[in-house]
Structure formats: C-alpha cells, structure tokens
Design a protein around this motif. Structure first.
Motif, PDB file in Angstrom:
ATOM      1  N   ARG A 204       0.827  -1.214   0.000  1.00 45.12           N
ATOM      2  CA  ARG A 204       0.000   0.000   0.000  1.00 45.12           C
ATOM      3  C   ARG A 204       0.857   1.257   0.000  1.00 45.12           C
ATOM      4  NH1 ARG A 204      -3.203  -3.389   3.738  1.00 45.12           N
ATOM      5  NH2 ARG A 204      -4.929  -4.210   2.498  1.00 45.12           N
ATOM      6  N   VAL A 205       1.934   1.251   0.756  1.00 52.31           N
ATOM      7  CA  VAL A 205       2.847   2.400   0.733  1.00 52.31           C
ATOM      8  C   VAL A 205       3.467   2.555  -0.653  1.00 52.31           C
ATOM      9  CG1 VAL A 205       4.998   3.325   1.663  1.00 52.31           C
ATOM     10  CG2 VAL A 205       3.331   2.291   3.205  1.00 52.31           C
ATOM     11  N   SER A 206       3.868   1.448  -1.262  1.00 53.44           N
ATOM     12  CA  SER A 206       4.484   1.488  -2.590  1.00 53.44           C
ATOM     13  C   SER A 206       3.510   2.031  -3.626  1.00 53.44           C
ATOM     14  CB  SER A 206       4.952   0.087  -3.007  1.00 53.44           C
ATOM     15  OG  SER A 206       5.932  -0.409  -2.125  1.00 53.44           O
ATOM     16  N   ASN A 207       2.277   1.574  -3.588  1.00 54.62           N
ATOM     17  CA  ASN A 207       1.276   2.043  -4.548  1.00 54.62           C
ATOM     18  C   ASN A 207       1.057   3.538  -4.426  1.00 54.62           C
ATOM     19  OD1 ASN A 207       0.814  -0.470  -5.705  1.00 54.62           O
ATOM     20  ND2 ASN A 207      -0.833  -0.994  -4.284  1.00 54.62           N
ATOM     21  N   LEU A 208       1.019   4.040  -3.194  1.00 56.99           N
ATOM     22  CA  LEU A 208       0.808   5.478  -2.995  1.00 56.99           C
ATOM     23  C   LEU A 208       1.982   6.268  -3.542  1.00 56.99           C
ATOM     24  CD1 LEU A 208      -0.655   7.064   0.193  1.00 56.99           C
ATOM     25  CD2 LEU A 208       1.317   8.089  -0.917  1.00 56.99           C
ATOM     26  N   LEU A 209       3.205   5.819  -3.275  1.00 54.44           N
ATOM     27  CA  LEU A 209       4.382   6.551  -3.746  1.00 54.44           C
ATOM     28  C   LEU A 209       4.522   6.480  -5.261  1.00 54.44           C
ATOM     29  CD1 LEU A 209       6.995   5.549  -1.020  1.00 54.44           C
ATOM     30  CD2 LEU A 209       5.757   7.703  -1.231  1.00 54.44           C
ATOM     31  N   LEU A 210       4.203   5.337  -5.853  1.00 58.00           N
ATOM     32  CA  LEU A 210       4.262   5.209  -7.304  1.00 58.00           C
ATOM     33  C   LEU A 210       3.250   6.129  -7.974  1.00 58.00           C
ATOM     34  CD1 LEU A 210       4.682   1.344  -7.607  1.00 58.00           C
ATOM     35  CD2 LEU A 210       6.347   3.060  -8.357  1.00 58.00           C
ATOM     36  N   ALA A 211       2.062   6.239  -7.389  1.00 56.48           N
ATOM     37  CA  ALA A 211       1.038   7.130  -7.942  1.00 56.48           C
ATOM     38  C   ALA A 211       1.491   8.583  -7.867  1.00 56.48           C
ATOM     39  CB  ALA A 211      -0.278   6.936  -7.193  1.00 56.48           C
ATOM     40  N   ARG A 212       2.184   8.942  -6.781  1.00 55.39           N
ATOM     41  CA  ARG A 212       2.669  10.318  -6.642  1.00 55.39           C
ATOM     42  C   ARG A 212       3.767  10.626  -7.633  1.00 55.39           C
ATOM     43  NH1 ARG A 212       7.008  12.196  -2.346  1.00 55.39           N
ATOM     44  NH2 ARG A 212       8.148  10.945  -3.856  1.00 55.39           N
TER      45      ARG A 212
ATOM     46  N   GLY B  14      10.478   3.865 -13.708  1.00 60.63           N
ATOM     47  CA  GLY B  14       9.211   3.288 -13.282  1.00 60.63           C
ATOM     48  C   GLY B  14       9.141   2.974 -11.808  1.00 60.63           C
ATOM     49  N   LYS B  15      10.104   3.479 -11.009  1.00 62.90           N
ATOM     50  CA  LYS B  15      10.150   3.184  -9.586  1.00 62.90           C
ATOM     51  C   LYS B  15       9.970   4.455  -8.760  1.00 62.90           C
ATOM     52  CE  LYS B  15      13.363  -0.703 -10.223  1.00 62.90           C
ATOM     53  NZ  LYS B  15      14.655  -1.300  -9.796  1.00 62.90           N
ATOM     54  N   ALA B  16       9.451   4.297  -7.530  1.00 62.71           N
ATOM     55  CA  ALA B  16       9.321   5.423  -6.610  1.00 62.71           C
ATOM     56  C   ALA B  16      10.714   5.898  -6.198  1.00 62.71           C
ATOM     57  CB  ALA B  16       8.523   5.004  -5.378  1.00 62.71           C
ATOM     58  N   THR B  17      10.894   7.214  -6.099  1.00 71.73           N
ATOM     59  CA  THR B  17      12.229   7.769  -5.848  1.00 71.73           C
ATOM     60  C   THR B  17      12.455   8.206  -4.404  1.00 71.73           C
ATOM     61  OG1 THR B  17      11.426   9.938  -6.569  1.00 71.73           O
ATOM     62  CG2 THR B  17      12.494   8.543  -8.218  1.00 71.73           C
ATOM     63  N   THR B  18      11.405   8.292  -3.601  1.00 73.65           N
ATOM     64  CA  THR B  18      11.588   8.672  -2.194  1.00 73.65           C
ATOM     65  C   THR B  18      12.413   7.609  -1.480  1.00 73.65           C
ATOM     66  OG1 THR B  18       9.426   9.766  -2.171  1.00 73.65           O
ATOM     67  CG2 THR B  18      10.419   9.243  -0.037  1.00 73.65           C
ATOM     68  N   PRO B  19      13.524   7.976  -0.827  1.00 72.90           N
ATOM     69  CA  PRO B  19      14.323   6.957  -0.129  1.00 72.90           C
ATOM     70  C   PRO B  19      13.532   6.329   1.011  1.00 72.90           C
ATOM     71  CG  PRO B  19      15.094   9.164   0.423  1.00 72.90           C
ATOM     72  CD  PRO B  19      14.105   9.327  -0.693  1.00 72.90           C
ATOM     73  N   ILE B  20      13.605   5.010   1.125  1.00 69.17           N
ATOM     74  CA  ILE B  20      12.844   4.297   2.147  1.00 69.17           C
ATOM     75  C   ILE B  20      13.774   3.367   2.918  1.00 69.17           C
ATOM     76  CG2 ILE B  20      12.084   2.641   0.364  1.00 69.17           C
ATOM     77  CD1 ILE B  20       9.559   2.187   2.061  1.00 69.17           C
ATOM     78  N   ALA B  21      13.828   3.577   4.223  1.00 68.46           N
ATOM     79  CA  ALA B  21      14.602   2.723   5.118  1.00 68.46           C
ATOM     80  C   ALA B  21      13.670   1.631   5.625  1.00 68.46           C
ATOM     81  CB  ALA B  21      15.163   3.534   6.278  1.00 68.46           C
TER      82      ALA B  21
ATOM     83  N   HIS C 198      11.017   0.379  -5.939  1.00 66.40           N
ATOM     84  CA  HIS C 198      11.701   1.470  -5.239  1.00 66.40           C
ATOM     85  C   HIS C 198      13.133   1.624  -5.744  1.00 66.40           C
ATOM     86  CE1 HIS C 198       8.514   2.079  -2.215  1.00 66.40           C
ATOM     87  NE2 HIS C 198       8.303   0.790  -2.403  1.00 66.40           N
ATOM     88  N   ALA C 199      13.486   2.850  -6.132  1.00 64.03           N
ATOM     89  CA  ALA C 199      14.823   3.123  -6.663  1.00 64.03           C
ATOM     90  C   ALA C 199      15.852   3.290  -5.552  1.00 64.03           C
ATOM     91  CB  ALA C 199      14.791   4.383  -7.531  1.00 64.03           C
ATOM     92  N   ARG C 200      15.435   3.726  -4.353  1.00 66.21           N
ATOM     93  CA  ARG C 200      16.364   3.981  -3.248  1.00 66.21           C
ATOM     94  C   ARG C 200      15.804   3.361  -1.974  1.00 66.21           C
ATOM     95  NH1 ARG C 200      16.766  10.333  -3.158  1.00 66.21           N
ATOM     96  NH2 ARG C 200      18.460  10.000  -1.682  1.00 66.21           N
ATOM     97  N   TYR C 201      16.328   2.212  -1.596  1.00 67.52           N
ATOM     98  CA  TYR C 201      15.900   1.587  -0.344  1.00 67.52           C
ATOM     99  C   TYR C 201      17.099   0.912   0.308  1.00 67.52           C
ATOM    100  CZ  TYR C 201      15.881  -2.954  -2.759  1.00 67.52           C
ATOM    101  OH  TYR C 201      16.251  -4.081  -3.448  1.00 67.52           O
ATOM    102  N   ARG C 202      16.990   0.711   1.617  1.00 65.82           N
ATOM    103  CA  ARG C 202      18.081   0.090   2.372  1.00 65.82           C
ATOM    104  C   ARG C 202      17.463  -0.698   3.529  1.00 65.82           C
ATOM    105  NH1 ARG C 202      23.387   1.903   2.816  1.00 65.82           N
ATOM    106  NH2 ARG C 202      23.062   2.399   0.601  1.00 65.82           N
ATOM    107  N   TYR C 203      17.978  -1.898   3.764  1.00 62.46           N
ATOM    108  CA  TYR C 203      17.507  -2.731   4.874  1.00 62.46           C
ATOM    109  C   TYR C 203      18.300  -2.422   6.148  1.00 62.46           C
ATOM    110  CZ  TYR C 203      15.118  -5.828   1.511  1.00 62.46           C
ATOM    111  OH  TYR C 203      14.300  -6.346   0.546  1.00 62.46           O
ATOM    112  N   PHE C 204      17.613  -2.550   7.292  1.00 59.35           N
ATOM    113  CA  PHE C 204      18.234  -2.369   8.594  1.00 59.35           C
ATOM    114  C   PHE C 204      17.684  -3.402   9.570  1.00 59.35           C
ATOM    115  CE2 PHE C 204      18.302   1.684   6.443  1.00 59.35           C
ATOM    116  CZ  PHE C 204      19.580   2.153   6.663  1.00 59.35           C
ATOM    117  N   GLY C 205      18.505  -3.799  10.517  1.00 60.11           N
ATOM    118  CA  GLY C 205      18.075  -4.664  11.602  1.00 60.11           C
ATOM    119  C   GLY C 205      18.378  -3.979  12.918  1.00 60.11           C
ATOM    120  N   VAL C 206      17.357  -3.752  13.752  1.00 64.76           N
ATOM    121  CA  VAL C 206      17.538  -2.966  14.972  1.00 64.76           C
ATOM    122  C   VAL C 206      16.797  -3.606  16.146  1.00 64.76           C
ATOM    123  CG1 VAL C 206      17.586  -0.871  13.531  1.00 64.76           C
ATOM    124  CG2 VAL C 206      15.501  -1.464  14.786  1.00 64.76           C
ATOM    125  N   SER C 207      17.130  -3.147  17.327  1.00 66.07           N
ATOM    126  CA  SER C 207      16.356  -3.455  18.524  1.00 66.07           C
ATOM    127  C   SER C 207      16.315  -2.195  19.364  1.00 66.07           C
ATOM    128  CB  SER C 207      16.972  -4.609  19.319  1.00 66.07           C
ATOM    129  OG  SER C 207      16.272  -4.783  20.548  1.00 66.07           O
TER     130      SER C 207
END
Length: 396
Positions: free
Chosen positions: A261-269, A276-283, A344-353
């Motif tokens: 749902r987040v991806s669909n909203l960003l792609l529409a924007r 063809g990918k959303a450009t907002t960076p997403i962590a 998504h054109a800019r994304y990065r995975y993280f593992g936290v506690s």
C-alpha cells in the motif's frame, strides 16, 4: 518557479512569499497593542484551541514584519494553511519531513522514542549533532508522553491513534531542529535541518481507504522509515528466542500488505519515477532483532555494533543491507525483497532493537533496562542521503 516549502505540521505546500505573520500582542513603540483572539484556522485544521495575536500577510521571505494594527514588529512566522508557528529560519535551512509507518504491533512508537533519545544523548555526542524540540508542544509532548513513560517509568507505549480518530484526520507530528558541526579547513561550521516525524497508526495501512487519510503526509515526505516486525513472518517466528513476547496475529495486516500500500501510494505520486520506480528513499527497518540474534553466524554484521567515528559508515550499512536480504529467504520474506526491488529506486535494509530485550508480559521494559542496538542507523542513512550528516566513501 519559486521553490515550494512544506509545513512540518500540516504537510501542505506553499512558497516562502506566502508565509504569514502573527502579531506578538505586546505594546509597540507607539504604545498601541493588539488584543489576543481565538485562531479559528488552528481550531479547524489541528483542533487546537489557542488565542493569539491577529494574523496578517507580508513578505514571508523576510524574518520579521510590522503589524499594521499596532505598529509592532513580530518575528512569529506562521503556516498560511494551518497557522502553526513555523520553526526559526524555516525556509532558510533544510526542511526534511520523515514519515514513520508500519503495521500495528511493529513497535513504531517505541522505536521513534528510543531513536530520538539516542540522538539527544549518546549518538549525538559521537556525531557532534544536537536535537532539540522546534516548539514548546514538541518539547512537552516528547518528554511527558514518550520519553518519561518509557525511560523513567519503564512502561511500554500505547499504540498510535488512527488518523481517523484525529481531529479532521490530522496527524500531530513531533518537530525537531537537528544541528551538526562540520569540520572545514577554515573552521567549524554549523548546519541545521528541520526534522518532522509523524508516527501513523497501523490501522491506517489496513485498507486502501484508510491509507488515503495519510496521502498528503507520505506524498510530501522526503524520506520514509518503514518499521516491520520480523516475528510477523512465519519463518522468523519459528526462530524466536524462548520467552520472546510474540506479536498478535489477529486483525493485524501482513508486512507485505503494508509495503504494497505504501508502494502504490508513492508510485502514484511519482508518476512512474526513475525507471518506473518510486524515488523517495525508504529505510526498511526490521525491529526486535534481539529475538533473532542467537540464530545468526558469529561473523554476521548484525551481531556487531556500527564502527565508531563521526561519519555514517556506508560499507557497514551495505553489509547489514545484504545480510538482511539473505535472511529474508529464511524468514519467508522473499516477496518483500521482490516488491522493493521492482518498485523502489532507493531503499536500504536495517536490523535494529530499540529495547535490546523483549518486554515483559505485563507491558513493561525488561529488568535489564533499555539497551538499544543500531536504532539510529536508519535515520542516519536518510540524513546522509540528504547530505545532512557526513558519510564515509564506498569501498573500492
């Protein structure tokens, strides 16, 4: 075309010239004085019953203006849409809006509280940064409703209210002023950034209709921190350490559906965006990693703390990113990786506690206290992408 700014309180956009001013109601040099009145716009837009000086238009690109009613000078600059008082130097320093989203039970509110606490204390000293509330409301709310309850009273924080439960579907963000000292050959200089965080409720991502309540906030965000609970993935839940407080499974949406749902909203924007990918960076942040660390290899980057230093370490971040991507196969989360890669054109995975230990069954912090692990990495990555904090060079 004039640059458009985004209000850190209502997330509406406007040009600097449109910024309004509010009279101070103090006696002017000519002994005139305006009376305080109820601001109906604040009441309608944000549900705030507040009296203040009359609002008037002037050149919002300036830091002050003269009130025609009393001849007094004011430096109270306000949003032309919601009438919130704007932070000092708004429009003259970077203004970064950070959306923090995720499914219910993912630990968003606790993560945000510990993240901000760490930036104000231990990590702030390491990076030579400071974080302070940009307004009195943020200072009071963060102290009483977030930090004091979690750190002083040891209480787990109550989940965020749905946007549908807010006044006129408004989300009440926490707004901070972030400062960093940069070393230059001609001397140290200070760089400031306005950061606005809103912690949107999990229910707001359980259907397309409720997501649309947050469209403006996500659409105007400069970066997104998506909090996911790995224990909501079947493969990871089976690996959880004994005694781990497991998330609810009834009436809780899956991480894949929230991301979709987040991806669909960003792609529409973005209207297609880059390739063809959303450009907002997403962590993409997998929380509660303390429950899974015992299953990782001894040499896993997720079992090590980030390198010391006053720069965000790109190599370390990429090591964690690739490690999490590999773990998704074990956790039955390959679908998440495919969705991110394709949308998504800019994304990065993280593992936290955020806490370092699972909370007690009665909703309290473990007796060992709060021992955060890599909790600031996602925000520091976003800030490094915005060039608001320095970073190391890539390997090779």
């Amino acid at each position: 075309m004039a640059k458009r700014l985004t209000c850190p309180y209502c997330y509406e956009t406007f040009t600097a010239r449109k910024i309004l001013f509010r009279c101070t109601t103090r006696p002017s040099p000519t002994r005139k004085r305006c009376e305080a009145i109820r601001d109906e716009v604040l009441l309608e837009r944000l549900g705030q019953r507040r009296d203040g000086g009359p609002v008037f238009a002037a050149d919002g690109r300036r830091l002050s203006a003269t009130c025609a009613g009393c001849d007094g000078v004011t430096n109270y600059r306000i949003c032309p849409v919601c009438h919130s008082t704007l932070p000092v130097q708004f429009g003259m320093v970077d203004n970064r809006l950070i959306a923090m989203v995720g499914a219910r039970e993912s630990g968003k509110t606790v993560f945000m509280t510990v993240l901000l606490h760490e930036l104000m204390n231990r990590v702030g000293e390491r990076f030579r940064v400071s974080l302070m509330g940009a307004d009195d409301a943020t200072m009071v709310r963060f102290g009483k409703e977030y930090q004091d309850k979690l750190y002083d009273q040891g209480q787990m924080l109550i989940g965020t209210r749905s946007a549908g439960a807010q006044v006129n579907n408004q989300v009440d963000p926490l707004v901070f002023r972030f400062g960093v000292t940069r070393r230059r050959w001609f001397g140290d200089t200070a760089q400031h950034t306005v950061l606005s965080f809103f912690d949107t409720a999990g229910e707001d991502f359980n259907s397309r209709e409720s997501v649309e309540l947050n469209t403006r906030y996500l659409a105007n965000a400069d970066g997104i921190i998506l909090i996911l609970d790995p224990l909501q993935l079947p493969g990871a839940a089976e690996l959880a350490a004994p005694g781990t407080l497991m998330p609810r499974t009834d009436d809780v949406d899956t991480p894949a559906n929230v991301l979709a749902r987040v991806s669909n909203l960003l792609l529409a924007r973005d209207g297609g965006g880059r390739r063809g990918k959303a450009t907002t960076p997403i962590a993409v942040v997998f929380a509660k990693m303390d429950a899974l660390l015992h299953h990782l290899d001894p040499g896993s980057p997720l079992r090590a703390h980030p390198p010391r230093g006053d720069r965000f370490d790109i190599a370390d971040s990429l090591d964690v990113h690739h490690e999490v991507r590999g773990l998704l196969r074990q956790w039955d989360g390959v679908t998440l990786d495919q969705m991110l890669e394709n949308n998504h054109a800019r994304y990065r995975y993280f593992g936290v506690s955020a806490l370092g230990r699972t909370p007690t069954s009665d909703g309290r912090v473990a007796a060992t206290g709060i021992q955060p692990y890599r909790v600031t990495d996602p925000l520091l990555w976003l800030l490094s992408e915005f060039r608001a904090v320095p970073r190391t060079r890539r390997r090779g």
